[in-house]
Design a protein around this motif. Sequence first.
Motif, PDB file in Angstrom:
ATOM      1  N   ALA A  80      75.323  12.211 -18.202  1.00 31.87           N
ATOM      2  CA  ALA A  80      74.816  10.922 -17.704  1.00 31.87           C
ATOM      3  C   ALA A  80      75.211  10.705 -16.242  1.00 31.87           C
ATOM      4  CB  ALA A  80      75.373   9.794 -18.571  1.00 31.87           C
ATOM      5  N   GLU A  81      75.751  11.723 -15.614  1.00 34.07           N
ATOM      6  CA  GLU A  81      76.180  11.705 -14.198  1.00 34.07           C
ATOM      7  C   GLU A  81      77.283  10.672 -13.929  1.00 34.07           C
ATOM      8  OE1 GLU A  81      73.059  12.218 -11.260  1.00 34.07           O
ATOM      9  OE2 GLU A  81      71.708  12.890 -12.835  1.00 34.07           O
ATOM     10  N   ASP A  82      78.052  10.333 -14.952  1.00 36.44           N
ATOM     11  CA  ASP A  82      79.196   9.430 -14.760  1.00 36.44           C
ATOM     12  C   ASP A  82      80.455  10.308 -14.618  1.00 36.44           C
ATOM     13  OD1 ASP A  82      81.264   7.677 -14.854  1.00 36.44           O
ATOM     14  OD2 ASP A  82      80.706   6.710 -16.743  1.00 36.44           O
ATOM     15  N   ALA A  86      84.031  10.672 -16.782  1.00 35.12           N
ATOM     16  CA  ALA A  86      84.403  11.972 -17.369  1.00 35.12           C
ATOM     17  C   ALA A  86      85.827  12.341 -16.960  1.00 35.12           C
ATOM     18  CB  ALA A  86      83.423  13.039 -16.922  1.00 35.12           C
ATOM     19  N   ALA A  87      86.184  12.078 -15.692  1.00 35.44           N
ATOM     20  CA  ALA A  87      87.542  12.412 -15.223  1.00 35.44           C
ATOM     21  C   ALA A  87      88.572  11.604 -16.012  1.00 35.44           C
ATOM     22  CB  ALA A  87      87.671  12.121 -13.733  1.00 35.44           C
ATOM     23  N   LYS A  88      88.280  10.347 -16.254  1.00 38.62           N
ATOM     24  CA  LYS A  88      89.241   9.494 -16.960  1.00 38.62           C
ATOM     25  C   LYS A  88      89.432   9.963 -18.397  1.00 38.62           C
ATOM     26  CE  LYS A  88      90.703   4.777 -17.195  1.00 38.62           C
ATOM     27  NZ  LYS A  88      90.471   3.403 -16.907  1.00 38.62           N
ATOM     28  N   VAL A  89      88.331  10.336 -19.049  1.00 40.92           N
ATOM     29  CA  VAL A  89      88.453  10.827 -20.439  1.00 40.92           C
ATOM     30  C   VAL A  89      89.293  12.104 -20.461  1.00 40.92           C
ATOM     31  CG1 VAL A  89      87.152  11.873 -22.341  1.00 40.92           C
ATOM     32  CG2 VAL A  89      86.333   9.767 -21.277  1.00 40.92           C
ATOM     33  N   TYR A 133      84.402  16.204  -9.167  1.00 44.69           N
ATOM     34  CA  TYR A 133      83.408  15.222  -8.688  1.00 44.69           C
ATOM     35  C   TYR A 133      83.721  13.790  -9.106  1.00 44.69           C
ATOM     36  CZ  TYR A 133      80.890  19.589  -7.889  1.00 44.69           C
ATOM     37  OH  TYR A 133      80.555  20.859  -7.483  1.00 44.69           O
ATOM     38  N   GLY A 134      84.621  13.610 -10.083  1.00 48.41           N
ATOM     39  CA  GLY A 134      84.991  12.256 -10.506  1.00 48.41           C
ATOM     40  C   GLY A 134      86.271  11.809  -9.817  1.00 48.41           C
ATOM     41  N   LYS A 135      86.639  10.544 -10.023  1.00 52.27           N
ATOM     42  CA  LYS A 135      87.883  10.028  -9.416  1.00 52.27           C
ATOM     43  C   LYS A 135      89.059  10.539 -10.264  1.00 52.27           C
ATOM     44  CE  LYS A 135      90.228   5.764  -8.109  1.00 52.27           C
ATOM     45  NZ  LYS A 135      91.073   6.543  -7.211  1.00 52.27           N
TER      46      LYS A 135
END
Length: 484
Positions: A80-82, A86-89, A133-135
Motif C-alpha cells: 500500500a506504499e505506507d 511498515a518500518a514501525k511494524v 524507505y520508511g521512518k
Amino acid sequence: MSPEAAAPPKVPPKLNPVRVPIAEEPLPERTGDFREVLHAYSKEDAVLEAKRCIQCRRPWCVEACPISQDAREYIRLIAAEDFDGAAKVTLREDPLSTCLCKVCYHYCEDACVVKKKGVPIAIRHLKRVALDYGKSDLVYVPSKPKGQRVAVVGAGPAGLMAAWELGVRGYSVTVYEQEERLGGLMQTIPAYRMTDADVEVDRARFKDLDVTFVTGTKVGRDFPLARLLEEGYPAVFLSIGTSAHRALRVPGEDLAGVIPALEFLTETNRGRPMAVGREIVVVGGGDVAMDSVRSALRLSGGGRVTLVYRRGREEMPADPEEVHGAEREGIRFVFQKAPVRIVGSGHVEGLVVQSVELGPPDAGGRRSPVPVSGSEETIPCDTVIVAVGQRADLDGFGPELDLEITPQGWPQGRRKGFETGVPGVFSAGGRSVVYAMGSATEAAEAIDAYLSARRGEPPSPRPDPFGGEGTFHLPAGYTAPIRS
Ligand SMILES: Cc1cc2nc3c(=O)[nH]c(=O)nc-3n(C[C@H](O)[C@H](O)[C@H](O)COP(=O)(O)OP(=O)(O)OC[C@H]3O[C@@H](n4cnc5c(N)ncnc54)[C@H](O)[C@@H]3O)c2cc1C
Ligand code: SF4
C-alpha cells in the motif's frame, strides 16, 4: 434462483511464483573487495514484490519466525506504499531489524505458501525496504521504572534482545561484554553482507531505555558471576554464546599458515586482514566456512580457494543462499573428504585428506562419515582456514549453573524459561541470530515473571515499545511461535 446459488464460487488466490529479481554487484568485480553484494529493491520493485503476497489468513511466515515478526503486516503496508507504517511494524517486534534485514536466515521464506509454486516472497528484502524507505530512526520508550536491576552477560543477539525486552518493561539493565564492540558473532560476518554500522543503527534506538553497556569486561575473569547477584542484580541473563574456536585436532595444526576462522573473519572486519597465500583451503561446511571462503577469495588477489567438507552437499549446514553465492564466485567444492593432517616444514604445504563414505544417519539425522582406508591424498596449499565450529568459553562459570550444552555448542539453562541451576540466573542463545533472539525473549519473559513474583505483582507482558497505550502482542491464535 436463491441468493446462495447466485454467490460466486470461492476461488483460491492465484500464486505468482516469480520473484522480482534482487540486483547483485556484478562478477568478477565484486570479488576484488568487500563491497555489499546484494542491492536493496527500488520502491517500485518492492511494491511489485509485496503485491505477490496473498495475505494468508493463517500466515505461515509469522508462525515460522522465532520472534513472531508480523511479516504479513509489513508486506501489506509496503504493497500500500505506507513505508513508515511498515518500518514501525518491523521495529515493533524486532529491535535488531537493521542487522536481520541483511543476515536473517529467513525461516519465514522457507515457510511461505508461495514456495509451493515457485520462489517465496522476498520477505527479508522487504524488511530492508521498510527500513530504507520508511521512518526507521524511531526510539524505544521504556514503561514506568520497575525499580529492579538485571545484569546481562554477553552482547550478542541474545543479550541485546533480552536487554530490549527487559528495558521496554521498565527494568534497569546492565550488559557486560568482554569485547569492545557489541553484536557477538555478528561482528565476524563479512562486510559484503553486513557491517558494524548496522549494529550501531539498531543500538541507537535503545538510547532512551535504561540499558547500560559495559564493554571490555569478562564476567568470570574480571569478577565472579556471584558478585552480580550479591551486588544488587536479583536476576542475571547469561548469553555468552560460542565465542571460542573449535580446533580440527589433526597433526600439523600448529604450522604457520593455519588460521582459525573466527580470528580470520574478525581481523578482516577490523581492517587488519591476516596474510593468506594463493592456494587456500577452508575446512568446514557451515556458514562460517562460507564466509571464510568468500572472504579468503577477496583477500587472495586472484588466488584459488577450495572448500573441503567431510559430508556431501545435501548435508551441508550452510545457508543455501551463501553456498550459491560462493559457487558463483568460483569457489571449488570438495565433498566427502576428511582432513587427516596438515603437512609442511614450518609453513603449510598441503592438507592430507581421506575419502569418506556416508553411513547411516546419526542421532541428529545426518549421515555419519565413514573413512575409506587407503584413500589418502594431498591437496597442495599454502593456507588452511579451520571453520569446523565454535564452542562456549565457560572459564569462570561453575558446575552449579548446571548448563546444558546444545549439539551446536551454545550453553543454555535446562529449566523452564531457560533458568539455570542457580535461582535467578537464566541462560540462552542460539544457532542463528533470530533463534538467539527468540530464546532470549522466552528467557526475558521468565526473568520478568521471576522478578514480578518477588515484587508480589503479576508478570508484565511486553508493552508497546513506542510508548503507545496497552501492551503489545499478536492476538491469541494469530500464530503459535516455534522456538529452538
Ligand atoms: C562467521 C559467522 C557468520 C554467521 N552468519 C549468520 C547469518 O548470516 N545469519 C544468522 O542468523 N546467523 C549467522 N551466524 C550465527 C549467529 O551469529 C549466532 O547464531 C548468534 O550470534 C548467536 O547469538 P548469541 O547472542 O547466542 O551468541 P554470540 O553471538 O556468540 O554472543 C555472545 C557474546 O557474549 C560475549 N561473552 C562471552 N563470554 C563472556 C563473558 N564471560 N563475559 C562477557 N561477555 C562474554 C561474547 O564476546 C559475545 O559478544 C553466523 C556466525 C558466524 C560465526
Ligand atoms: S506466507 Fe507468504 S504469502 Fe502468506 S502472508 Fe506470509 S509472505 Fe504472504
